[in-house]
Design a protein around this motif. Structure first.
Motif, PDB file in Angstrom:
ATOM      1  N   SER A   1       0.827  -1.211   0.000  1.00 32.16           N
ATOM      2  CA  SER A   1       0.000   0.000   0.000  1.00 32.16           C
ATOM      3  C   SER A   1       0.858   1.256   0.000  1.00 32.16           C
ATOM      4  O   SER A   1       0.558   2.235  -0.708  1.00 32.16           O
TER       5      SER A   1
ATOM      6  N   ARG B   1      -7.148  -0.218  -2.555  1.00 26.78           N
ATOM      7  CA  ARG B   1      -6.076  -0.139  -1.567  1.00 26.78           C
ATOM      8  C   ARG B   1      -5.861   1.302  -1.100  1.00 26.78           C
ATOM      9  O   ARG B   1      -5.634   1.555   0.098  1.00 26.78           O
TER      10      ARG B   1
ATOM     11  N   ALA C   1      -8.066   3.687  -1.083  1.00 27.12           N
ATOM     12  CA  ALA C   1      -9.213   4.060  -0.244  1.00 27.12           C
ATOM     13  C   ALA C   1      -9.075   3.454   1.150  1.00 27.12           C
ATOM     14  O   ALA C   1      -9.360   4.108   2.169  1.00 27.12           O
ATOM     15  N   ALA C   2      -8.610   2.193   1.214  1.00 27.97           N
ATOM     16  CA  ALA C   2      -8.418   1.544   2.513  1.00 27.97           C
ATOM     17  C   ALA C   2      -7.325   2.239   3.317  1.00 27.97           C
ATOM     18  O   ALA C   2      -7.428   2.380   4.544  1.00 27.97           O
TER      19      ALA C   2
ATOM     20  N   GLU D   1      -6.497   5.402   3.143  1.00 30.20           N
ATOM     21  CA  GLU D   1      -7.061   6.653   3.659  1.00 30.20           C
ATOM     22  C   GLU D   1      -7.919   6.394   4.899  1.00 30.20           C
ATOM     23  O   GLU D   1      -7.875   7.166   5.864  1.00 30.20           O
ATOM     24  N   ARG D   2      -8.676   5.300   4.874  1.00 35.35           N
ATOM     25  CA  ARG D   2      -9.497   4.966   6.054  1.00 35.35           C
ATOM     26  C   ARG D   2      -8.608   4.616   7.247  1.00 35.35           C
ATOM     27  O   ARG D   2      -8.880   5.028   8.378  1.00 35.35           O
ATOM     28  N   GLU D   3      -7.536   3.853   6.997  1.00 31.66           N
ATOM     29  CA  GLU D   3      -6.619   3.470   8.082  1.00 31.66           C
ATOM     30  C   GLU D   3      -6.004   4.690   8.743  1.00 31.66           C
ATOM     31  O   GLU D   3      -5.867   4.769   9.974  1.00 31.66           O
TER      32      GLU D   3
ATOM     33  N   GLY E   1      -7.118   7.826   8.460  1.00 36.71           N
ATOM     34  CA  GLY E   1      -8.111   8.798   8.879  1.00 36.71           C
ATOM     35  C   GLY E   1      -7.986  10.146   8.215  1.00 36.71           C
ATOM     36  O   GLY E   1      -8.391  11.165   8.790  1.00 36.71           O
ATOM     37  N   THR E   2      -7.445  10.176   6.991  1.00 36.70           N
ATOM     38  CA  THR E   2      -7.292  11.444   6.273  1.00 36.70           C
ATOM     39  C   THR E   2      -7.258  11.196   4.782  1.00 36.70           C
ATOM     40  O   THR E   2      -6.864  10.117   4.325  1.00 36.70           O
ATOM     41  N   ALA E   3      -7.696  12.193   4.035  1.00 41.56           N
ATOM     42  CA  ALA E   3      -7.648  12.092   2.574  1.00 41.56           C
ATOM     43  C   ALA E   3      -6.202  12.246   2.103  1.00 41.56           C
ATOM     44  O   ALA E   3      -5.487  13.146   2.553  1.00 41.56           O
TER      45      ALA E   3
END
Length: 298
Positions: free
Chosen positions: A7, A37, A39-40, A42-44, A46-48
């Motif tokens: 990633s 990946r 998108a995941a 960014e979720r991990e 917590g930010t764009a």
């Protein structure tokens, strides 16, 4: 949760290339898998990380910062993998090489013969693949050194050009182009479907880039085949031309099973390049010696 190395590599490649699809190709993922990946990731975190638009993909301020940190992590991971590979090779007396099809079939046999004559105890393993797969193999540590023929040098690898190669258009003896003394124009070639290698091949990329640079992007191939020998046989027996390395068709041209077709206002010369992951001073002795053999034109 700590992000995976893949990633992080994908993020760095996306920032460097400005394109998710190009980054996906560089790390060996589909575009859909790469987007998932990112998108995941960014979720991990917590930010764009990325901003996507019709003009490409660019990092946010946070994305640029994370990519900079990721590059340091990747450098350390690459050094670790390379050190482990070097330890394994020195322990077992082996050398893993990856080479693009043209190089593996036409140049590598001489190099390996010379290496074996010097060090018969050295076990040499050669894997043939397209240039993109060769770069991925070197980057992952599966191969200590790779040899590619693409005009697009892979990011994150050391490299040295050791020669050049010319691509030529060939057809079977019964093809209408075989009897043309003046050959064909770049326009006619570009609008004619050819027999080609799969996407990721250095030969295909070199042809498509050269034709596009001349103002005539080529149409989609008539057939995509995974080996040079299959392309030669199909061109010799069928209705479609092929664009191949002169190294790969010398015997067929001499035997007149294939005919070279001149292309007006187009000549495709591409570099032949060795790639590896560390500086020359840190390379295992067998790799350094192989690069010397290659550079000497053996």
């Amino acid at each position: 949760m700590t992000p995976s190395i893949l990633s992080l590599r994908l993020l760095v490649q996306t920032v460097e290339r400005g394109s998710v699809s190009q980054a996906a190709n560089a790390v060996g993922l589909t575009q859909q898998a790469a987007s998932a990946r990112l998108a995941a990731l960014e979720r991990e975190l917590g930010t764009a990380l990325m901003v996507r638009s019709t003009h490409g993909t660019r990092p946010t301020e946070a994305g640029a910062l994370v990519a900079e940190w990721a590059a340091e992590v990747l450098d350390a991971a690459d050094r670790f993998d390379a050190s482990v590979l070097s330890l394994r090779e020195s322990s077992h007396g082996s050398l893993r090489i990856a080479a693009s099809m043209t190089i593996a079939e036409n140049l590598a046999p001489r190099w390996l013969t010379a290496m074996h004559a010097e060090s018969p105890e050295l076990l040499i393993e050669l894997t043939a693949a397209n240039s993109e797969a060769v770069a991925a193999s070197v980057r992952s540590g599966a191969a200590a050194v790779g040899f590619i023929e693409t005009p697009e040098l892979p990011a994150g690898l050391e490299h040295a050009t050791f020669g050049s190669d010319e691509l030529v258009v060939v057809v079977g003896r019964d093809h209408p182009w075989a009897g043309r003394a003046r050959g064909v124009s770049i326009e006619e070639l570009a609008r004619t479907p050819v027999v080609a290698r799969e996407s990721g091949s250095g030969t295909r990329l070199a042809y498509e880039r050269a034709a596009s640079a001349a103002g005539h992007p080529p149409v989609r191939p008539a057939l995509e085949l995974s080996s040079t020998s299959a392309i030669r046989a199909t061109a010799a027996a069928g209705d479609h031309p092929a664009v191949l390395s002169i190294l790969a068709v010398r015997e067929q041209l001499a035997a007149e099973t294939l005919v070279k077709v001149p292309v007006r206002q187009l000549r495709i010369i591409r570099p032949l390049t060795a790639v590896w992951r560390r500086s020359n001073a840190e390379l295992p002795g067998a790799v350094r010696r192989l690069l010397e053999v290659v550079g000497a034109g053996v």
